[in-house]
Write an enzyme that holds these catalytic residues in place. Structure first.
Site, PDB file in Angstrom:
ATOM      1  N   LYS A  36       0.949  -1.132  -0.016  1.00 34.90           N
ATOM      2  CA  LYS A  36      -0.006  -0.022   0.129  1.00 34.90           C
ATOM      3  C   LYS A  36       0.817   1.436   0.215  1.00 34.90           C
ATOM      4  O   LYS A  36       0.336   2.205  -0.679  1.00 34.90           O
ATOM      5  CB  LYS A  36      -0.853   0.005   1.195  1.00 34.90           C
ATOM      6  CG  LYS A  36      -0.427   0.342   2.368  1.00 34.90           C
ATOM      7  CD  LYS A  36      -1.451   0.298   3.664  1.00 34.90           C
ATOM      8  CE  LYS A  36      -0.712   0.619   4.843  1.00 34.90           C
ATOM      9  NZ  LYS A  36      -1.818   0.875   6.187  1.00 34.90           N
ATOM     10  N   ARG A 131      -8.859  -0.610  16.462  1.00 34.28           N
ATOM     11  CA  ARG A 131      -8.796  -0.127  14.970  1.00 34.28           C
ATOM     12  C   ARG A 131      -9.807  -1.254  14.604  1.00 34.28           C
ATOM     13  O   ARG A 131     -10.773  -1.523  15.234  1.00 34.28           O
ATOM     14  CB  ARG A 131      -7.614  -0.114  14.052  1.00 34.28           C
ATOM     15  CG  ARG A 131      -7.966   0.566  12.873  1.00 34.28           C
ATOM     16  CD  ARG A 131      -6.737   0.982  12.032  1.00 34.28           C
ATOM     17  NE  ARG A 131      -6.398  -0.462  11.288  1.00 34.28           N
ATOM     18  CZ  ARG A 131      -5.292  -0.738  10.496  1.00 34.28           C
ATOM     19  NH1 ARG A 131      -4.551   0.726  10.341  1.00 34.28           N
ATOM     20  NH2 ARG A 131      -5.010  -1.755  10.160  1.00 34.28           N
TER      21      ARG A 131
END
Length: 381
Positions: A36, A131
Site C-alpha cells: 500500500k 482499529r
C-alpha cells in the site's frame, strides 16, 4: 531529469525483503509483503515476489488490479476490511480478505457463490489497538455464522496493533491470539493456515520472545521499505534505510531575513506561524510542497534545515551550503512522507532499473523482456 522525483532502489528493497523473510522464517513465521505504501507499484511488487514473498497485501482494490494487470504472480490479500459496496470486486480481484463484519462476509459469500468460487477470509480479532477487529467475546458467534456460508473459507485469524492506538505487540498479546487460535481449531476441528500476529511493529516482540506460539504470519511494509521497526523507528540490523530518496529542485536562493516582517495573521493553512530571528540566512525555496508530500516526514541528506512549507514550496535555511537555482536537494523519508510521495501524481517515480533489470522482472511476471519494457515504459521517462 524531471523534479520533484522519488528515486526507488529495487536492489535495496529486495535485499530487505529477503533478509526479513529469512529472519522471521527462522522461527516459523511467513511474511506477507504489504504494497500500500508504494501504491501497488509493479516494479516493487516483482522485487518482493522474487525475494520469496508469495502473498502481497494492499488496502486498495485499484492497487491489486494494477498488480494483476501487470502480471504479478502472487496471491493477493485485501488488507483493509472490505466495503459492502465493493463486495463483488473484492471477490473478483482479491484471493483473501481481512474481515470483521458478518454482514460483509455474507455479501462476499453471495458474490463468490454467483461466480462459482470460494473466497478466503481472515477474521480480525480486537486486541486493544481499537482499529478493526471482532471483540473476543463475539468471535464464537461470528465463526458459527461464517462456517454456514458455503462460498466462504475461513483460513485464519489476525490482529492489528501499533497502528491507531499505538498498543505494542508483546508476549501477552501474542500468547492471547495464539490461545484463541488453538481454541478455534479444537472447537471447530479446523486447521487455520494463518495466525497473523501483526505488522512491522512485531519485530521487538519477535527478537525477544522465546516461543512464538501459533503466530505464523506477519504483514510487513515499512520494515521492508525503510529498514526499521515501527515502535521506535530504530534501524533493523543488516537492512537498508535509504531505498527511497526524494529529490527536489532549487527555484530561488537569496540572502533574506530569518523573521518575516509585518503584522502576523494566519498562514495558508490557518495556522499562526512563529519564527526565531537569527539574522539574515541563505533562504532557499524548493519546488515541492505540502500538496506533494508530508514535509514533516522529510530529513535533508545535506546540512540544511527545513524552516517550513506551503502548498507548493519548501523553505530551507541552506546554512553554509551554497545552493544555486537549478541544483537538486535530496531527502530521506519516513513512512508518512513515503506514503504521500508515492500517492502524489506530481512526483515522478524513478525506478533504478539498472540495479533490477528487465530480465529479473520478466522472470517474476512470466513475460518476455520486450513486453516488460512496454508495461513499465511510463516509469522510465
Amino acid at each position: 531529469m524531471s523534479t520533484p522525483r522519488l528515486e526507488i532502489n529495487l536492489k535495496k528493497i529486495a535485499h530487505n525483503a529477503k533478509t526479513l523473510n529469512r529472519l522471521y522464517g527462522s522461527k516459523g513465521i511467513d511474511v506477507i509483503g504489504v504494497t500500500k505504501a508504494v501504491c501497488g507499484d509493479p516494479h516493487v511488487a516483482s522485487a518482493l515476489v522474487s525475494s520469496g514473498i508469495s502473498i502481497l497485501a494492499d488496502s486498495r482494490l485499484i492497487n491489486i488490479r494494477r498488480m494483476r494487470k501487470a502480471g504479478i504472480k502472487a496471491e493477493f490479500l485485501l488488507l483493509r476490511t472490505p466495503f459492502m459496496s465493493q463486495a463483488e470486486a473484492v471477490v473478483k480481484y482479491a484471493d483473501i480478505s481481512l474481515n470483521s463484519e458478518i454482514s460483509v462476509i455474507k455479501k462476499l459469500s453471495k458474490y463468490a457463490e454467483r461466480n462459482h468460487t470460494k473466497h478466503k477470509i481472515i477474521l480480525m480479532v480486537e486486541l486493544g489497538d481499537l482499529r478493526e477487529g471482532i471483540m473476543p467475546a463475539d468471535l464464537d458467534n461470528t465463526i458459527k455464522q461464517v462456517l454456514e456460508l458455503k462460498s466462504i473459507e475461513l483460513v485464519g485469524i489476525g490482529a492489528n496493533l501499533a497502528c491507531f492506538g499505538g498498543i505494542k505487540p508483546d508476549d501477552e498479546k501474542m500468547n492471547y491470539l495464539s490461545s484463541i487460535a488453538e481454541d478455534i481449531e479444537k472447537k471447530y476441528d479446523l486447521k487455520l493456515k494463518f495466525v497473523s500476529g501483526g505488522n512491522s511493529a512485531n519485530y521487538t516482540w519477535f527478537k525477544s520472545t522465546i516461543d512464538t506460539g501459533k503466530i505464523n504470519n506477519l504483514r510487513l511494509g515499512e520494515s521492508i521499505y525503510l529498514g526499521c521497526e515501527t515502535l521506535h523507528r530504530k534501524a533493523i540490523p543488516k537492512l537498508y534505510t535509504d531505498a527511497f530518496t526524494l529529490v527536489a529542485e532549487v527555484i530561488e536562493s537569496k540572502l533574506k531575513p530569518s523573521l518575516p516582517y509585518g503584522e502576523v495573521a494566519q498562514d495558508a493553512f490557518g495556522n499562526i506561524p512563529s519564527f526565531n530571528d537569527i539574522g539574515k540566512i541563505n533562504r532557499t525555496i524548493l519546488g515541492i510542497g505540502l500538496q506533494d508530500v508530508t514535509v514533516s516526514g522529510l530529513t535533508p541528506k545535506s546540512d540544511i534545515e527545513i524552516i517550513g512549507a506551503s502548498s507548493d514550496h519548501i523553505i530551507v535555511d541552506a546554512k553554509n551550503t551554497e545552493l544555486k537555482v537549478g541544483e537538486k536537494v535530496e531527502f530521506d523519508l519516513n513512512y508518512a512522507a513515503l506514503l504521500s510521495a508515492m500517492t502524489s501524481p506530481y512526483i515522478l517515480k524513478k525506478v533504478e532499473l539498472s540495479l533490477w533489470t528487465h530480465k529479473n522482472i520478466a522472470k517474476v511476471l512470466n513475460k518476455n523482456t520486450a513486453n516488460i519494457k512496454k508495461i513499465f515504459q511510463t516509469s522510465l521517462l
